[in-house]
Design an enzyme around this catalytic site. Sequence first.
Site, mmCIF file in Angstrom:
data_model
loop_
_atom_site.group_PDB
_atom_site.id
_atom_site.type_symbol
_atom_site.label_atom_id
_atom_site.label_comp_id
_atom_site.label_asym_id
_atom_site.label_seq_id
_atom_site.Cartn_x
_atom_site.Cartn_y
_atom_site.Cartn_z
ATOM 1 N N LYS A 171 22.175 9.852 6.236
ATOM 2 C CA LYS A 171 22.009 10.137 5.133
ATOM 3 C C LYS A 171 22.830 11.443 4.921
ATOM 4 O O LYS A 171 23.352 11.586 3.943
ATOM 5 C CB LYS A 171 20.565 10.395 4.779
ATOM 6 C CG LYS A 171 19.752 8.860 4.570
ATOM 7 C CD LYS A 171 20.042 8.285 3.534
ATOM 8 C CE LYS A 171 19.429 6.882 3.162
ATOM 9 N NZ LYS A 171 19.982 6.127 1.976
ATOM 10 N N TYR A 180 1.699 9.832 4.622
ATOM 11 C CA TYR A 180 2.188 10.730 3.640
ATOM 12 C C TYR A 180 1.162 10.896 2.385
ATOM 13 O O TYR A 180 1.222 12.222 1.631
ATOM 14 C CB TYR A 180 3.516 9.748 2.863
ATOM 15 C CG TYR A 180 4.732 10.201 3.494
ATOM 16 C CD1 TYR A 180 5.076 11.210 3.592
ATOM 17 C CD2 TYR A 180 5.309 9.090 4.430
ATOM 18 C CE1 TYR A 180 6.340 11.483 4.502
ATOM 19 C CE2 TYR A 180 6.340 9.550 5.125
ATOM 20 C CZ TYR A 180 6.819 10.359 5.340
ATOM 21 O OH TYR A 180 8.106 10.651 6.181
ATOM 22 N N TYR A 188 18.863 7.386 11.155
ATOM 23 C CA TYR A 188 18.698 7.582 9.568
ATOM 24 C C TYR A 188 19.223 8.923 9.052
ATOM 25 O O TYR A 188 19.907 8.865 7.976
ATOM 26 C CB TYR A 188 17.397 7.677 9.271
ATOM 27 C CG TYR A 188 16.966 7.082 7.682
ATOM 28 C CD1 TYR A 188 17.299 6.191 6.868
ATOM 29 C CD2 TYR A 188 16.562 8.232 6.994
ATOM 30 C CE1 TYR A 188 16.929 5.857 5.938
ATOM 31 C CE2 TYR A 188 16.179 8.322 5.635
ATOM 32 C CZ TYR A 188 16.301 6.970 5.036
ATOM 33 O OH TYR A 188 16.194 6.838 3.766
ATOM 34 N N SER A 199 18.968 11.080 0.463
ATOM 35 C CA SER A 199 17.425 11.091 0.889
ATOM 36 C C SER A 199 17.394 12.630 1.159
ATOM 37 O O SER A 199 18.434 13.276 1.605
ATOM 38 C CB SER A 199 17.431 10.406 2.006
ATOM 39 O OG SER A 199 15.908 10.783 2.537
#
Length: 258
Positions: A166, A207, A162, A149
């Site tokens: 990643k 977003y 998270y 990501s």
Amino acid sequence: MSTQPVALVTGSSRGIGRGIALALGALGWRVVVNYAGNRQAADECVALVAAAGGQAIAVQGDVGEAGDRHRLVAESVAWGGRIDLLVNNAGVAPAVRADVLDAGEESFDRLIRINLKGPYFLTQAVAKVMIGQAPDVSGSRGQIITVSSISAYTASVNRGDYCVSKAGLGMLTKVFAARLADHGIRVYEIRPGVILTDMTGPVKAKYDALIADGLTPIKRWGDPADIGRAVAAIASGDLPFSTGEVINVDGGFHLHTL
Ligand code: NAP
């Protein structure tokens, strides 16, 4: 028995994984559609892969559980006879986004187990299968792609767990690329940007606004098919002199502009 190549794509019942499975299906590949709990979505994906021109089976398995990982590899080989491509795609977001000063160990352990430990040991297990396979005419015994990501290098203070999981995938890619090159196995990392899936559904409005404001030079949401196309290029053998490589599929998010 079919001689079409075989891919194991984790977390491919929905979202990005499904986009990857469909792109491989369009190449005529045989695809193992792994899922955690949503059997109906997995069956749907199996039918869509067949409609695209490939073949598929659904195999349940939690990538964070050692027993499930071993069963997943065994069932893939039993069905396909070999594994030409592993795509470590399955991943989860924190159930609750919490400030890095308050976030708890339970969420951290869950994300590390599923997002990092799972792919690490699944890669180890599949690499051993690939090492035992006969090479093709180009000397290739298989390829491994891990979906990380933009969070591998972008600090989000409300989901540190998270981001850490990643970031670890970046080193996973490097160590396995270095270890497996002599065996004719190439290893890649794909870093998606903001992709419209169930995972980003809850933050869609946020977003939408950020993208309209120029978050990414290419001003649109990414689609699972965008990641599928990048995987298809690698699967087709179009990067034969690259390994340990990071491929950003992010609308240019990673650019620093002035
Ligand atoms: P998603 O829509 O939430 O789909 C997740 C998929 O993973 C589903 O197929 C789910 O299976 C499966 N899964 C979840 N936990 C699993 C487990 N423990 N073992 C096996 N499979 C499991 O997510 P997505 O947005 O497609 O994300 C896919 C990957 O891309 C993740 O690694 C994510 O971190 C990464 N990513 C996403 C974005 C984005 O903007 N969406 C951006 C960058 C990176 P079930 O259907 O059975 O639940």
